[in-house]
Design an enzyme around this catalytic site. Structure first.
Site, PDB file in Angstrom:
ATOM      1  N   LYS A   5     -60.236  10.280 100.266  1.00  0.00           N
ATOM      2  CA  LYS A   5     -60.515   8.886 100.613  1.00  0.00           C
ATOM      3  C   LYS A   5     -61.824   8.870 101.402  1.00  0.00           C
ATOM      4  CE  LYS A   5     -55.750   9.573 101.206  1.00  0.00           C
ATOM      5  NZ  LYS A   5     -55.179   9.182  99.987  1.00  0.00           N
TER       6      LYS A   5
ATOM      7  N   ASP B 116     -55.902  22.104 121.912  1.00  0.00           N
ATOM      8  CA  ASP B 116     -56.505  22.316 123.235  1.00  0.00           C
ATOM      9  C   ASP B 116     -57.433  21.178 123.653  1.00  0.00           C
ATOM     10  OD1 ASP B 116     -55.099  24.631 123.581  1.00  0.00           O
ATOM     11  OD2 ASP B 116     -56.750  25.967 123.024  1.00  0.00           O
TER      12      ASP B 116
ATOM     13  N   LYS C 183     -52.963  11.960 109.067  1.00  0.00           N
ATOM     14  CA  LYS C 183     -53.009  13.419 109.008  1.00  0.00           C
ATOM     15  C   LYS C 183     -53.956  13.871 110.113  1.00  0.00           C
ATOM     16  CE  LYS C 183     -52.163  12.176 104.518  1.00  0.00           C
ATOM     17  NZ  LYS C 183     -52.234  10.802 104.007  1.00  0.00           N
TER      18      LYS C 183
ATOM     19  N   HIS D 164     -57.539  13.085  95.568  1.00  0.00           N
ATOM     20  CA  HIS D 164     -56.809  12.434  96.655  1.00  0.00           C
ATOM     21  C   HIS D 164     -57.721  12.095  97.832  1.00  0.00           C
ATOM     22  CE1 HIS D 164     -53.421  12.351  99.747  1.00  0.00           C
ATOM     23  NE2 HIS D 164     -53.038  11.479  98.842  1.00  0.00           N
TER      24      HIS D 164
ATOM     25  N   HIS E 233     -48.718   7.521 107.964  1.00  0.00           N
ATOM     26  CA  HIS E 233     -49.570   8.104 106.923  1.00  0.00           C
ATOM     27  C   HIS E 233     -50.739   8.908 107.482  1.00  0.00           C
ATOM     28  CE1 HIS E 233     -52.101   7.807 103.094  1.00  0.00           C
ATOM     29  NE2 HIS E 233     -50.942   8.269 102.664  1.00  0.00           N
TER      30      HIS E 233
ATOM     31  N   ASP F 204     -75.600   4.371 101.689  1.00  0.00           N
ATOM     32  CA  ASP F 204     -77.032   4.681 101.829  1.00  0.00           C
ATOM     33  C   ASP F 204     -77.282   6.095 102.340  1.00  0.00           C
ATOM     34  OD1 ASP F 204     -77.458   2.126 100.932  1.00  0.00           O
ATOM     35  OD2 ASP F 204     -78.069   1.298 102.855  1.00  0.00           O
TER      36      ASP F 204
END
Length: 486
Positions: free
Chosen positions: A406, A231, A226, A404, A224, A411
């Site tokens: 997350k 380089d 991404k 979508h 899952h 604070d």
């Protein structure tokens, strides 16, 4: 003959109950939450055959014998690499803010390295901006490009990224692309996979879905993450799959997907590189470690540099790390806590921590999409609303598409951005990654994004919620029963 059939019948009945007893014993012997164990036992005793098959398929974390062995044998070389990295003392942060201190200590103790400083960090709030920036970086790449995505779906700007990646491979850049088999099924059925391989890109289909091996490896264990690495100096991660929202799931009835990505330059790319190396070795068996770290790793100036800790989860990585990190972050909050997730099915511990934060005076806000692409998760999420509202948590339902993103903001100082949903699958099953950033400047940038989300959301009214239809409550409780399994 009658005696023979009677004997066969009794053997079948005995074998049937022996199988149920064996699975029951296995559930009881496994260390898992009481809620999860009870849910599995109820399913098995109410629907025995279906329950047993479901448990054998999804009840335990089976990486597969070959991958599990690779995960075990990769650690000596990985540990040596991390120890060598520790010699670059100048890249590691020695100080952190009060709100971030506990979380950074947890990460250092469990993962073996401290957070790295001197990173340049940019928030990208639209798919267009992300992919255009990615295309530019790919076009400027000179040595290597590594990518891993859960979903790559052809169409729109995704095809332009693919073209840029193939052009880079043709001019001699070493390109590796790892895509989840289930998430990227459209990609592997398209001509793009073969086109990329013909261009010289090493394309790997991770965790292949194979019905012949359903009892040998857990099929819903997914890659899952991404991540993009260029380089060994530029990195991307966040919630966005390699898809153009204008072409992705247009028939789902939830609107375009809204995501958040972070583009980074600096030594954090080195720590992300070792995570990619581990994933690559687990999947392919080939060990390709990042370049040896040295004292020439450049840092951005302190006033523009960010301190980042990277948390990776999944089989072969520190167990329960993401869950512990989230709990630590929530309990660190003193004034404000803002969380965004498309799939909200928290553990009992996380739900209790969020409610406790609100009850001790922290301003707690949770932003979720009003319309979800998962019917099960949508109903299960709403089963938690009453308890959250009673504790004083603000729940916002985003109305301008499927949110979508997350993220967690504590604070205004401590930020968490990555691929981790607030559900059981992300917390304990999948290969995930999240960034922990200790910086009030970045926190302010993230806060502006979250304020925009809230402006496009509807606040759930506690009194109105308490008057919702009785049938909805029944459906919510029904899906709540399955929440430990989602």
């Amino acid at each position: 003959m009658t005696t023979f059939y009677t004997l066969i019948s009794w053997l079948i009945v005995f074998g049937y109950w022996l199988l149920i007893a064996g699975v029951t014993l296995r559930i009881l012997m496994k260390r898992r939450t009481v809620a999860s164990a009870m849910a599995w036992l109820l399913i098995i005793y109410i629907l025995p055959l279906v329950g047993i098959i479901a448990y054998l398929l999804f009840g335990e974390l089976h990486l597969g014998k070959r991958r599990a062995e690779r995960a075990r044998t990769m650690w000596p070389s990985t540990a040596k690499w991390l120890n060598d990295l520790k010699s670059c003392h100048h890249i590691f942060a020695t100080e952190s803010s009060e709100v971030a201190r506990s979380l950074f200590q947890l990460c250092e103790n469990r993962q073996g390295i401290a957070g790295v400083k001197g990173n340049q960090l940019q928030l990208l709030t639209s798919a267009d901006d992300t992919m255009k920036a990615l295309i530019r970086d790919i076009q400027l790449a000179r040595h290597n490009i590594e990518m891993v995505f859960y979903i790559w779906q052809p169409g729109g700007l995704a095809d332009e990224v693919a073209e840029a990646l193939m052009a880079a491979a043709r001019r001699g850049v070493h390109c590796r692309l790892m895509l989840d088999s289930a998430g990227s099924v459209a990609f592997f059925r398209s001509p793009w996979a073969e086109m990329m391989r013909n261009a010289g890109i090493n394309v790997v289909e991770a965790l292949k879905v194979n019905l012949l091996r359903v009892f040998l490896r857990r099929m819903d264990l997914r890659q899952h993450r991404k991540v993009v690495l260029i380089d060994n100096h530029i990195a991307y991660t966040g919630s966005m799959n390699l898809v153009d929202p204008q072409f992705f799931k247009q028939d789902a009835g939830v609107g375009q997907w809204i995501d958040l990505m972070a583009r980074m330059e600096g030594p954090v790319t080195t720590t992300m590189g070792i995570i990619y190396s581990c994933d690559w070795e687990i999947e392919t068996g080939k060990r390709i470690l990042p370049p040896p770290p040295d004292d020439n790793i450049l840092l951005f100036e302190q006033e523009s540099g960010h301190t980042i800790q990277v948390i990776a989860s999944g089989p072969g990585f520190p167990e329960d790390m993401i869950h512990q990190a989230l709990l630590t972050a929530v309990y660190s909050a003193r004034q404000q806590l803002v969380m965004t997730t498309p799939y909200f099915v928290p553990s009992d511990d996380l739900l209790h921590a969020i409610c406790t934060a609100a009850q001790r005076g922290v301003e707690v806000s949770i932003i979720v999409p009003r319309h979800n692409d998962s019917l099960l998760v949508g109903w299960a999420s709403r089963s938690f609303f009453a308890e959250l509202l009673e504790a004083g948590v603000n729940i916002y339902q985003f109305e301008s598409g499927l949110l979508h993103t997350k993220s967690v903001l504590v604070d205004g100082q401590l930020s968490m951005v990555g691929t981790v949903n607030l559900d059981m699958r992300s917390l304990w099953l999948n290969f995930e990654i999240t960034l922990v950033i200790d910086d009030d400047g970045f926190g302010n940038d993230l806060s502006c994004v979250l304020d925009d989300y809230i402006a496009r959301s509807r606040l759930v009214d506690a009194k109105r919620w308490s008057r919702r239809a009785y049938w909805k409550r029944i459906v919510e409780r029904l899906f709540y029963f399955f929440s430990p399994l989602l």
